[in-house]
Scaffold this motif. Structure first.
Motif, PDB file in Angstrom:
ATOM      1  N   VAL A 273      -5.723  -5.322   2.857  1.00 22.64           N
ATOM      2  CA  VAL A 273      -4.821  -4.190   3.057  1.00 22.64           C
ATOM      3  C   VAL A 273      -5.412  -2.856   2.569  1.00 22.64           C
ATOM      4  CG1 VAL A 273      -2.517  -3.265   2.536  1.00 22.64           C
ATOM      5  CG2 VAL A 273      -2.803  -5.703   3.023  1.00 22.64           C
TER       6      VAL A 273
ATOM      7  N   VAL B 117       0.276  -3.626  10.416  1.00 23.45           N
ATOM      8  CA  VAL B 117       0.495  -4.634   9.375  1.00 23.45           C
ATOM      9  C   VAL B 117       1.850  -4.444   8.710  1.00 23.45           C
ATOM     10  CG1 VAL B 117      -0.322  -5.428   7.114  1.00 23.45           C
ATOM     11  CG2 VAL B 117      -1.946  -5.024   8.962  1.00 23.45           C
ATOM     12  N   ARG B 118       2.290  -3.205   8.572  1.00 23.80           N
ATOM     13  CA  ARG B 118       3.554  -2.943   7.879  1.00 23.80           C
ATOM     14  C   ARG B 118       4.765  -3.461   8.647  1.00 23.80           C
ATOM     15  NH1 ARG B 118       2.444   3.011   5.171  1.00 23.80           N
ATOM     16  NH2 ARG B 118       1.767   2.209   3.139  1.00 23.80           N
TER      17      ARG B 118
ATOM     18  N   ARG C 258       0.821  -1.215   0.000  1.00 24.47           N
ATOM     19  CA  ARG C 258       0.000   0.000   0.000  1.00 24.47           C
ATOM     20  C   ARG C 258       0.852   1.262   0.000  1.00 24.47           C
ATOM     21  NH1 ARG C 258      -5.339   1.319   3.600  1.00 24.47           N
ATOM     22  NH2 ARG C 258      -4.406   3.352   3.884  1.00 24.47           N
TER      23      ARG C 258
ATOM     24  N   LEU D 203      -2.848  -0.097   9.523  1.00 26.75           N
ATOM     25  CA  LEU D 203      -1.846  -0.215   8.472  1.00 26.75           C
ATOM     26  C   LEU D 203      -0.436  -0.190   9.058  1.00 26.75           C
ATOM     27  CD1 LEU D 203      -1.215  -0.381   5.454  1.00 26.75           C
ATOM     28  CD2 LEU D 203      -1.285   2.119   5.378  1.00 26.75           C
TER      29      LEU D 203
END
Length: 357
Positions: free
Chosen positions: A91, A102-103, A70, A99
């Motif tokens: 995502v 998750v990154r 993303r 986010l």
């Protein structure tokens, strides 16, 4: 709403992914068209494997990798990722807080080891900053972790006080790999990680990536244009042309039995290590299709020597499974007798020691 993948072994699944960049003209920035960088792409990446994305420059493989992380917001489609903490998540739908979580588990190794590192930061700062930003470690613990990561990638711990300009290209790429490992990710997107390096150094980096995959249980999305590197590194390969997938199979199957004329042309250009083997490269006529104004029917038909001039021009071929596990988007896939490569084109022996200082 779409459901997440049901296969327990899948880590990443992309469904009907699209990324269009607007073409703007005039003082008011009026949109007059779109560049179809990624056009209806779907594939899965299983845990612990390396999936290769290959194709000519401009085919959309790097954009696909950036959309997965993303760094680009997709125009349409889904990117399902099985995060170790959040479970299955799409995502593109995440807010900023999720986010960021998750990154931690999705990292990237960049193509250029010279421009991907901040020249004003030491190795301790470059590798340690992600740990501090994500509240994983602080102070002396950061230095201990950085020291360990440097050893893991084949560099000395005392280098952490140095700046990137003091290192060669291969050493800088090792630093980039250490930075990608800082948060113990599940998935690493490798954007042509060895294309800017000398061949001898490429062998070291490729073997390092393989060793790290085994040690840390990593999954790679490996973007490259060098088919020799892809054959050595990847378990499965996705071939892209003008934003679309034209073929998808296990590495050995794709190299030995290509089903799409574009794949055959790519393989014919690979130099053979055996001097007794003589191959004639297939010279594609014309230019690669314009992603802002692609041709009708099959995007590859203006350059395809097997085009029938009618069906290929007017009817777009679907991506279909020709034999179990082998997909191709060609009307005549399975009927054409295409030439593959049956021997490895790259034989990289294990290189345990890092490059000389």
């Amino acid at each position: 709403m779409s459901q997440p993948p049901s296969d327990a072994h899948v880590l990443l699944e992309i469904r009907n992914l699209e990324k269009y960049f607007p073409i703007q003209k005039g003082i008011w920035g009026r949109t007059v068209g779109h560049v179809r960088a990624v056009d209806d792409v779907s594939f899965q990446v299983r845990e612990g494997e390396t999936l290769g994305l290959v194709g000519e420059s401009g085919c959309g493989k790097t954009t696909t990798g950036r959309v997965v992380l993303r760094a680009h917001q997709p125009t349409a489609g889904e990117v399902w990722f099985k995060d170790r903490n959040l479970g299955w998540i799409n995502v593109p739908d995440l807010d900023k807080r999720h986010l960021k979580q998750v990154r931690r588990n999705m990292q990237m190794i960049f193509q250029d080891p010279y421009s991907s590192l901040n020249p004003r930061m030491t190795l301790r700062q470059l590798i340690g900053e992600p740990m501090e930003v994500n509240n994983i470690a602080h102070g002396k613990e950061v230095e201990e972790r950085v020291s360990k990561l440097l050893q893991v990638v084949g560099l000395r711990p005392e280098y952490m006080s140095r700046y990137p300009h003091a290192f060669s290209g291969g050493q800088r790429q090792r630093i980039g790999i250490a930075r990608a490992l800082a948060l113990n990710p599940q998935l690493i997107v490798c954007d042509e990680p060895v294309s800017a390096l000398d061949v001898s150094i490429q062998a070291q980096i490729l073997n390092l990536l393989k060793d790290l995959q085994q040690e840390f249980g990593l999954t790679y999305l490996f973007i490259a244009h060098d088919l020799g590197v892809v054959q050595y590194t990847c378990d499965r390969i996705v071939v892209m042309y003008v934003g679309k997938i034209v073929e998808h199979a296990k590495t050995k199957e794709l190299f030995g039995n290509p089903l799409h004329p574009y794949t055959e042309a790519l393989l014919s250009a690979v130099p053979q290590p055996d001097p007794l083997v003589r191959t004639e490269p297939i010279v594609l006529q014309g230019e690669i299709a314009d992603p802002a104004n692609p041709p009708t029917g099959c995007y590859f038909h203006p350059r395809c020597r097997y085009s029938d001039g009618t069906r290929c021009v007017h009817e777009e071929p679907p991506l279909r499974e020709i034999v179990p596990g082998h997909w191709a988007s060609c009307h005549y896939a399975g009927e054409l007798e295409l030439q593959g490569i049956y021997k490895p084109v790259m034989n990289v022996q294990a290189v345990q020691r890092p490059e000389k200082e």
